[in-house]
Design a protein around this motif. Structure first.
Motif, PDB file in Angstrom:
ATOM      1  N   MET A   1      46.243  38.360  26.074  1.00  0.00           N
ATOM      2  CA  MET A   1      46.432  37.504  27.235  1.00  0.00           C
ATOM      3  C   MET A   1      45.124  36.826  27.615  1.00  0.00           C
ATOM      4  SD  MET A   1      47.536  38.612  31.023  1.00  0.00           S
ATOM      5  CE  MET A   1      46.814  37.725  32.384  1.00  0.00           C
ATOM      6  N   VAL A   2      45.187  35.548  27.987  1.00  0.00           N
ATOM      7  CA  VAL A   2      44.003  34.799  28.385  1.00  0.00           C
ATOM      8  C   VAL A   2      43.720  35.038  29.858  1.00  0.00           C
ATOM      9  CG1 VAL A   2      42.975  32.515  28.558  1.00  0.00           C
ATOM     10  CG2 VAL A   2      44.523  33.032  26.678  1.00  0.00           C
ATOM     11  N   ASP A   3      42.474  35.342  30.165  1.00  0.00           N
ATOM     12  CA  ASP A   3      42.036  35.509  31.547  1.00  0.00           C
ATOM     13  C   ASP A   3      41.254  34.263  31.944  1.00  0.00           C
ATOM     14  OD1 ASP A   3      41.056  36.215  33.986  1.00  0.00           O
ATOM     15  OD2 ASP A   3      39.804  37.864  33.261  1.00  0.00           O
ATOM     16  N   VAL A   4      41.841  33.423  32.806  1.00  0.00           N
ATOM     17  CA  VAL A   4      41.222  32.153  33.149  1.00  0.00           C
ATOM     18  C   VAL A   4      39.910  32.332  33.914  1.00  0.00           C
ATOM     19  CG1 VAL A   4      42.369  31.777  35.377  1.00  0.00           C
ATOM     20  CG2 VAL A   4      41.817  29.830  33.937  1.00  0.00           C
ATOM     21  N   THR A   5      39.709  33.509  34.510  1.00  0.00           N
ATOM     22  CA  THR A   5      38.460  33.735  35.256  1.00  0.00           C
ATOM     23  C   THR A   5      37.271  33.953  34.324  1.00  0.00           C
ATOM     24  OG1 THR A   5      38.906  36.114  35.479  1.00  0.00           O
ATOM     25  CG2 THR A   5      39.669  34.679  37.264  1.00  0.00           C
ATOM     26  N   LYS A   6      37.501  33.948  33.010  1.00  0.00           N
ATOM     27  CA  LYS A   6      36.366  33.963  32.084  1.00  0.00           C
ATOM     28  C   LYS A   6      35.588  32.650  32.164  1.00  0.00           C
ATOM     29  CE  LYS A   6      38.029  37.411  28.811  1.00  0.00           C
ATOM     30  NZ  LYS A   6      38.413  37.719  27.424  1.00  0.00           N
ATOM     31  N   TRP A   7      36.233  31.610  32.703  1.00  0.00           N
ATOM     32  CA  TRP A   7      35.538  30.362  33.001  1.00  0.00           C
ATOM     33  C   TRP A   7      35.071  30.440  34.453  1.00  0.00           C
ATOM     34  CZ3 TRP A   7      39.501  30.692  29.587  1.00  0.00           C
ATOM     35  CH2 TRP A   7      39.327  30.077  28.326  1.00  0.00           C
ATOM     36  N   PRO A   8      33.755  30.365  34.702  1.00  0.00           N
ATOM     37  CA  PRO A   8      33.204  30.622  36.034  1.00  0.00           C
ATOM     38  C   PRO A   8      33.867  29.855  37.171  1.00  0.00           C
ATOM     39  CG  PRO A   8      31.425  30.462  34.439  1.00  0.00           C
ATOM     40  CD  PRO A   8      32.679  30.108  33.710  1.00  0.00           C
ATOM     41  N   LEU A   9      34.277  28.610  36.932  1.00  0.00           N
ATOM     42  CA  LEU A   9      34.896  27.818  37.995  1.00  0.00           C
ATOM     43  C   LEU A   9      36.068  28.538  38.648  1.00  0.00           C
ATOM     44  CD1 LEU A   9      35.051  24.089  36.777  1.00  0.00           C
ATOM     45  CD2 LEU A   9      33.968  24.958  38.847  1.00  0.00           C
ATOM     46  N   PHE A  10      36.865  29.225  37.845  1.00  0.00           N
ATOM     47  CA  PHE A  10      38.082  29.840  38.373  1.00  0.00           C
ATOM     48  C   PHE A  10      37.810  31.126  39.153  1.00  0.00           C
ATOM     49  CE2 PHE A  10      40.056  26.906  35.406  1.00  0.00           C
ATOM     50  CZ  PHE A  10      41.139  26.457  36.147  1.00  0.00           C
ATOM     51  N   ASN A  11      36.569  31.602  39.131  1.00  0.00           N
ATOM     52  CA  ASN A  11      36.228  32.740  39.973  1.00  0.00           C
ATOM     53  C   ASN A  11      36.171  32.359  41.444  1.00  0.00           C
ATOM     54  OD1 ASN A  11      35.523  35.267  38.261  1.00  0.00           O
ATOM     55  ND2 ASN A  11      34.610  33.564  37.138  1.00  0.00           N
ATOM     56  N   LEU A  12      36.236  31.060  41.732  1.00  0.00           N
ATOM     57  CA  LEU A  12      36.287  30.606  43.114  1.00  0.00           C
ATOM     58  C   LEU A  12      37.659  30.839  43.738  1.00  0.00           C
ATOM     59  CD1 LEU A  12      34.466  27.190  42.584  1.00  0.00           C
ATOM     60  CD2 LEU A  12      33.550  29.145  43.832  1.00  0.00           C
ATOM     61  N   MET A  13      38.644  31.123  42.902  1.00  0.00           N
ATOM     62  CA  MET A  13      40.019  31.254  43.383  1.00  0.00           C
ATOM     63  C   MET A  13      40.421  32.718  43.533  1.00  0.00           C
ATOM     64  SD  MET A  13      41.672  28.249  40.997  1.00  0.00           S
ATOM     65  CE  MET A  13      43.309  28.406  41.731  1.00  0.00           C
ATOM     66  N   GLY A  14      41.287  32.973  44.497  1.00  0.00           N
ATOM     67  CA  GLY A  14      41.773  34.328  44.739  1.00  0.00           C
ATOM     68  C   GLY A  14      42.942  34.676  43.847  1.00  0.00           C
ATOM     69  N   PRO A  15      43.323  35.960  43.805  1.00  0.00           N
ATOM     70  CA  PRO A  15      44.418  36.426  42.938  1.00  0.00           C
ATOM     71  C   PRO A  15      45.732  35.695  43.173  1.00  0.00           C
ATOM     72  CG  PRO A  15      43.205  38.282  43.856  1.00  0.00           C
ATOM     73  CD  PRO A  15      42.693  37.070  44.545  1.00  0.00           C
ATOM     74  N   GLN A  16      46.042  35.395  44.430  1.00  0.00           N
ATOM     75  CA  GLN A  16      47.316  34.738  44.724  1.00  0.00           C
ATOM     76  C   GLN A  16      47.346  33.323  44.152  1.00  0.00           C
ATOM     77  OE1 GLN A  16      48.518  35.156  48.762  1.00  0.00           O
ATOM     78  NE2 GLN A  16      50.431  34.049  48.502  1.00  0.00           N
ATOM     79  N   GLU A  17      46.231  32.585  44.322  1.00  0.00           N
ATOM     80  CA  GLU A  17      46.148  31.235  43.749  1.00  0.00           C
ATOM     81  C   GLU A  17      46.200  31.289  42.228  1.00  0.00           C
ATOM     82  OE1 GLU A  17      43.451  28.230  46.227  1.00  0.00           O
ATOM     83  OE2 GLU A  17      42.461  30.158  45.933  1.00  0.00           O
ATOM     84  N   LEU A  18      45.456  32.230  41.648  1.00  0.00           N
ATOM     85  CA  LEU A  18      45.430  32.350  40.189  1.00  0.00           C
ATOM     86  C   LEU A  18      46.807  32.634  39.618  1.00  0.00           C
ATOM     87  CD1 LEU A  18      42.125  34.407  39.767  1.00  0.00           C
ATOM     88  CD2 LEU A  18      42.479  32.023  39.064  1.00  0.00           C
ATOM     89  N   SER A  19      47.601  33.385  40.354  1.00  0.00           N
ATOM     90  CA  SER A  19      48.930  33.773  39.849  1.00  0.00           C
ATOM     91  C   SER A  19      49.883  32.590  39.781  1.00  0.00           C
ATOM     92  CB  SER A  19      49.527  34.869  40.723  1.00  0.00           C
ATOM     93  OG  SER A  19      49.838  34.366  42.013  1.00  0.00           O
ATOM     94  N   THR A  20      49.534  31.490  40.460  1.00  0.00           N
ATOM     95  CA  THR A  20      50.416  30.313  40.431  1.00  0.00           C
ATOM     96  C   THR A  20      50.127  29.393  39.246  1.00  0.00           C
ATOM     97  OG1 THR A  20      48.948  28.900  41.759  1.00  0.00           O
ATOM     98  CG2 THR A  20      50.471  30.354  42.952  1.00  0.00           C
ATOM     99  N   ILE A  21      49.020  29.627  38.539  1.00  0.00           N
ATOM    100  CA  ILE A  21      48.601  28.704  37.478  1.00  0.00           C
ATOM    101  C   ILE A  21      49.425  28.919  36.206  1.00  0.00           C
ATOM    102  CG2 ILE A  21      46.699  27.982  35.991  1.00  0.00           C
ATOM    103  CD1 ILE A  21      44.765  28.807  38.188  1.00  0.00           C
ATOM    104  N   ARG A  22      49.970  27.808  35.701  1.00  0.00           N
ATOM    105  CA  ARG A  22      50.745  27.857  34.451  1.00  0.00           C
ATOM    106  C   ARG A  22      49.961  27.265  33.277  1.00  0.00           C
ATOM    107  NH1 ARG A  22      54.566  24.406  32.326  1.00  0.00           N
ATOM    108  NH2 ARG A  22      54.508  23.132  34.207  1.00  0.00           N
TER     109      ARG A  22
END
Length: 531
Positions: A1-22
């Motif tokens: 599984m790809v973890d989008v938070t491996k890209w630093p920009l996406f560490n600005l987002m919380g778990p709830q926001e991240l869960s909406t990303i397709r």
């Protein structure tokens, strides 16, 4: 599984926001911009906003994601970015939108004005359905559902394929020797372009100073030219780095050519290659390759899921493919590419979806919690009736009707082998199939018998990745037998593409006479026996 938070920009987002990303893509000269699409097809952007590449209507950077209302509800199927950056985005309806840097008319609107917001690219594309887009540094390409390629923008080296070096302000069909070809894939290097056609041939045009067109020389090409170095091979996937290119054949063979300053060809040295050379010859079958025009990094994934990387990796020059612990090629670019962009529009899977599967997986074949066991070839597999009833219509009927099996604690299975039946039951717990291609035929038989269409598709996928000259006709026969139309078409094309070798195999001559006749007639209709 790809973890989008491996890209630093996406560490600005919380778990709830991240869960909406397709879907998501990180881009820009310093990987400082990002675009993502949510589960309900809303498009958001955030980051530095160089050259208005976020498309928000202004030149302001933003650390908080902003929604692009103009694209709301449109299903995104393809996205690419240039060096300016400029952005191309294609929707499921075949519409093409562009915004960002436009100094060379790479937005295709006939001007050189910056595109501050998404605009429909319509010139010469009306009534055309765009299915794929690709960006070079400052030029653009689009592929239609009919296999036509259109290009525009910066053309100093012929990368638009128009026959001149004049910039192209609006989309123009790339014709020449592609005129009567059906293109199925397009990619761009910084100032070069490549296309693969439906018969597996590859064509290149544009800048060739490092041999990135693979033509055996380093002269620029103003119109498409076929890579004769790949003659006899059926290429399935092509990717381009900054100035190098990779090709993957339908037999899982990997070829590389072009610039090699950082070892990005994986040949063990730093010498440029003007023609394709095969690499990773001692490794197992390759199933995916990765590169992008803004980096000198290369990656590949093998059939068993091993991921290799080479080229420029966080400043180091890795001249031979290096085995990593990653599970996907995307992670190579997140952790080792410079800049750490995404090489493709990334599709996401989420922990909230996998949690149940992970829990069920732990309980599969667990005698402590099971209330039923299957006996195959003298071996037991422990399962749970409730799970089987929920996941499979066959078992729901078995356990809710007056079948004898409903009262048994042990069910004997004799029509399928232990590995096949175990894989089937494990699939019901995990949604995954881990089975060698040679055993997948038996599982395809089971999936057909039990009317498990999704499992049937997975089996076909495994079989496709395992096809070889030796087993191609046997797999074609199985596809016909189990009414797997997509697999049948795939195997048929493979057999035609490798007709001479396939007809010399034992499987070809041991096949049923009617199937052999049908194959010969069908192959003849598509011109396989013409000189």
């Amino acid at each position: 599984m790809v973890d989008v938070t491996k890209w630093p920009l996406f560490n600005l987002m919380g778990p709830q926001e991240l869960s909406t990303i397709r879907k998501a893509c990180v881009f820009g000269t310093s990987a400082n911009e990002a675009i993502y699409i949510t589960n309900d097809d809303e498009v958001y952007v955030f980051g530095l906003n160089c050259s208005n590449c976020l498309g928000t209507g202004d030149s302001q950077s933003t650390i908080v994601p902003k929604k692009l209302d103009f694209l709301s509800g449109r299903k995104v199927v393809s996205l690419s970015y240039g060096s300016g950056p400029h952005i191309l985005l294609a929707t499921e309806d075949g519409e093409l939108f562009a915004w960002g840097h436009n100094g060379y008319s790479q937005l295709g609107n006939g001007t050189t004005n910056q595109g501050v917001a998404p605009v429909l690219v319509s010139v010469n594309l009306l009534n055309k359905k765009v299915t794929e887009v690709a960006c070079g540094s400052h030029h653009s390409m689009a592929l239609t559902d009919s296999g036509e390629v259109y290009a525009w923008g910066y053309n100093n080296c012929g990368q638009v394929g128009s026959g001149s070096t004049a910039n192209q302000p609006t989309p123009r069909r790339v014709s020449s020797c592609l005129q009567n070809k059906v293109v199925v894939g397009i990619v761009c290097g910084q100032t070069s372009s490549l296309a693969v056609v439906d018969n597996g041939e590859v064509y290149g045009w544009g800048y060739n100073g490092n041999g990135q067109l693979g033509l055996g020389n380093n002269g620029n090409q103003l119109t498409p030219c076929r890579l004769v170095g790949l003659q006899g091979l059926c290429v399935q996937q092509i990717v381009s780095g900054y100035a190098h290119s990779l090709a993957l054949t339908d037999e899982g063979l990997l070829y590389a050519w072009g610039a090699n300053t950082y070892g990005q060809l994986g040949t063990g040295n730093k010498s440029n290659q003007l023609s394709p050379v095969q690499i990773m010859t001692e490794k197992e079958r390759i199933v995916e390759i990765a590169a992008c025009h803004s980096t000198h990094t290369s990656a590949a994934k093998t059939q068993s899921g091993q991921v290799y990387m080479w080229g420029q990796c966080r400043g180091q020059s890795i001249v031979l493919p290096h085995l990593t612990h990653f599970t996907c090629t995307d992670d190579v670019f997140a952790c080792f590419a410079t800049p750490s962009v995404m090489w493709r529009l990334l599709s996401m899977e989420h922990d909230d979806f996998l949690t149940v599967a992970q829990s069920l997986k732990k309980e599969f074949d667990n005698p402590e919690t099971a209330d039923l066991k299957f006996c195959i070839d003298g071996k037991y597999i422990y399962v749970h009736k409730a799970v089987l009833k929920i996941r499979c219509e066959h078992f729901r009927s078995m356990f809710q009707s007056h079948w004898n099996e409903d009262m048994k604690e042990v069910i004997e299975i004799d029509q399928f082998s232990y590995p096949v039946y175990r894989s089937f039951l494990e699939f019901l717990y995990t949604d995954n199939v881990e089975l060698p291609p040679e055993d997948a035929i038996g599982l395809l038989d089971l999936a057909t018998s039990y009317c498990e269409n999704r499992l049937k598709r997975l089996c076909q996928h495994i079989i496709k990745r395992g096809i070889t000259v030796e087993n191609a006709f046997s797999l074609l026969s199985a596809a016909v037998r189990y009414d797997a139309e997509d697999l049948e078409e795939f195997c048929f094309k493979f057999c035609v593409n490798h007709l001479t070798e396939v007809t010399q195999t034992a499987a070809f001559w041991q096949i049923d006479g009617n199937l052999l006749k049908d194959f010969i007639c069908r192959a003849s209709r598509c011109g396989a026996f013409k000189n």
